[in-house]
Design an enzyme around this catalytic site. Structure first.
Site, PDB file in Angstrom:
ATOM      1  N   LYS A  22      15.576   8.557  -4.688  1.00 13.04           N
ATOM      2  CA  LYS A  22      15.540   8.309  -3.321  1.00 13.04           C
ATOM      3  C   LYS A  22      16.860   7.325  -2.722  1.00 13.04           C
ATOM      4  O   LYS A  22      17.521   7.688  -1.752  1.00 13.04           O
ATOM      5  CB  LYS A  22      14.491   7.899  -2.916  1.00 13.04           C
ATOM      6  N   GLN A  50       5.837   3.785  -2.447  1.00 11.64           N
ATOM      7  CA  GLN A  50       5.712   4.782  -3.521  1.00 11.64           C
ATOM      8  C   GLN A  50       4.217   4.900  -3.959  1.00 11.64           C
ATOM      9  O   GLN A  50       3.532   3.814  -4.274  1.00 11.64           O
ATOM     10  CB  GLN A  50       6.657   4.728  -4.614  1.00 11.64           C
ATOM     11  N   ASP A  54       6.839   9.060   5.479  1.00 15.40           N
ATOM     12  CA  ASP A  54       6.185  10.013   4.655  1.00 15.40           C
ATOM     13  C   ASP A  54       5.210  10.513   5.374  1.00 15.40           C
ATOM     14  O   ASP A  54       4.638  11.613   4.898  1.00 15.40           O
ATOM     15  CB  ASP A  54       5.288   9.088   3.608  1.00 15.40           C
TER      16      ASP A  54
END
Ligand code: GUN
Length: 296
Positions: A54, A98, A121
Site C-alpha cells: 500500500k 489494517q 476502507d
C-alpha cells in the site's frame, strides 16, 4: 466453452494511472497532495506485506504515505489517541487501520473512531449505512474493485442473478449491497448454506469470497456465467506453495463465460481502489468536484 480471463492487473494499472493523473492535477492546480495514513498493530506477516505494498503504490501515485507501526501490546486508548490525531491532521485525507487487530483490541470501536470522511476502507458504521441505503458512501475497496470489473465486462448489471458466497463485513456484505444497488437479484450464501451448489448454479454473476481453496467446482457454475474469485488461498501442491482461489479455476474456465484468475484478478484492484478512495476523500475534503472514474 473456454472462459474469457478478466485481467485485474490491467484494469488496476489503468485505475492507478487515472489516480496518478488526478493527483498531479490536485498538486498543480490546487497545491494539494493527498495523504494516506496506514496503521498496523503487531507483526502479522501477511499484514506487513499488504501495508508495504500500500505504501509503495501510494507513493508511486504521487501521494504522501504515512505508516504507523505499533507494537502488538498497544493499548486501545493509545490507538484511539493516534486515530484522533490523524482525524484532525489536515494533510491526511485517508486513514486505514489494517485488520485483523490483536485480540485485546476492539476492532469495531477502533474503526468507528475514524472520521467517516477519511474512512477510505468504507468500514465505519456511517459509511456502511450510506451504502445500505444507496447513498454516496466511501465504498470498501475489494467489493468496489469487483464491481468495476463486472461493470467493465458486462456493462449494465440490471436484472442479473448474482450469488455472493461469503458474508464478511469486508467483502461479502458490501458486495451484495453494491450488486443490489446495481439492480441485480442478490443472494448471499455462506459456509453453512445448505445445497450451496444449487444456489451457485443459478448465478449469472458468482462472487466467491469464503476463503476455502477450490471449493467451487466447474459443475456448480452456470454456463456463460461471470465468475469473480476474491480469495487468495495459499496451499501446498506437489511439494510447492501455490496461490489458489475459492473456485477450481481449471474446471470453472471450461463452463464460465468469464473468470478472474488468482493471482492477477481481484487482488490488484483492491489497492488501486484504496488509492482512488483516498483521492475521492481528498477532493470531498476540499470541496472540489468528484473525480470521474474513481468511484461509482
Ligand atoms: N485486512 C484484509 N483486508 C483488509 C482491508 O481491505 N482493509 C483493512 N483495513 N484491513 C484488511
Amino acid at each position: 466453452m473456454t472462459a474469457q480471463i478478466i485481467d485485474g492487473k490491467e484494469s488496476a494499472a489503468q485505475l492507478r494511472s487515472s489516480v496518478a493523473g488526478h493527483v498531479a492535477w490536485l498538486k498543480e492546480e490546487h497545491g494539494i497532495t493527498p495523504g494516506l495514513a496506514v496503521v498496523l498493530v503487531g507483526g502479522d506477516p501477511a499484514s506487513e506485506v499488504y501495508v508495504r505494498n500500500k505504501g509503495r503504490q501510494t507513493i508511486e501515485a504521487g501521494m504522501s504515505s504515512l505508516e504507523h507501526k505499533l507494537p502488538t501490546e498497544t493499548s486501545q486508548a493509545d490507538l484511539l489517541a493516534l486515530i484522533e490525531q490523524l482525524n484532525s491532521d489536515p494533510d491526511i485525507h485517508g486513514v486505514l487501520v489494517q485488520l485483523p487487530l490483536p485480540s485485546h483490541l476492539n476492532a469495531d470501536l477502533v474503526i468507528n473512531a475514524i472520521d467517516p470522511a477519511k474512512d477510505v476502507d468504507g468500514f465505519h458504521i456511517s459509511n456502511v449505512g450510506l451504502l445500505g441505503t444507496g447513498q454516496n458512501a466511501m465504498v470498501p475497496c475489494t467489493p468496489l474493485g469487483c464491481l468495476m470489473l463486472l461493470r467493465s465486462h458486462l456493462g449494465d448489471l440490471s436484472g442479473l442473478e448474482a450469488v455472493v458466497v461469503g458474508r464478511s463485513n469486508i467483502v461479502g456484505k458490501p458486495m451484495a449491497q453494491l450488486l443490489l444497488n446495481d439492480s441485480c437479484t442478490v443472494t448471499i450464501a455462506h459456509s453453512r448454506t445448505r445445497d450451496l451448489a444449487s444456489f451457485c448454479r443459478r448465478a449469472d454473476i458468482l462472487v466467491a469470497a469464503v476463503g476455502r481453496p477450490e471449493m467451487i467446482p466447474g459443475d456448480w457454475i452456470k454456463p456463460g456465467a461471470t465468475v469473480i474469485d476474491v480469495s487468495i488461498n495459499r496451499i501446498a501442491r506437489d511439494g510447492k506453495q501455490q496461490l489458489v482461489g475459492d473456485v477450481d479455476f481449471g474446471s470453472a474456465a471450461e463452463v464460465a463465460g468469464a473468470i478472474t484468475p488468482v493471482p492477477g484478478g481481484v487482488g490488484p484492484m483492491t489497492i488501486a481502489c484504496l488509492l482512488a478512495n483516498t483521492v475521492t476523500a481528498c477532493c470531498r475534503a476540499h470541496r472540489l468536484s468528484e473525480p470521474e472514474g474513481l468511484t461509482l
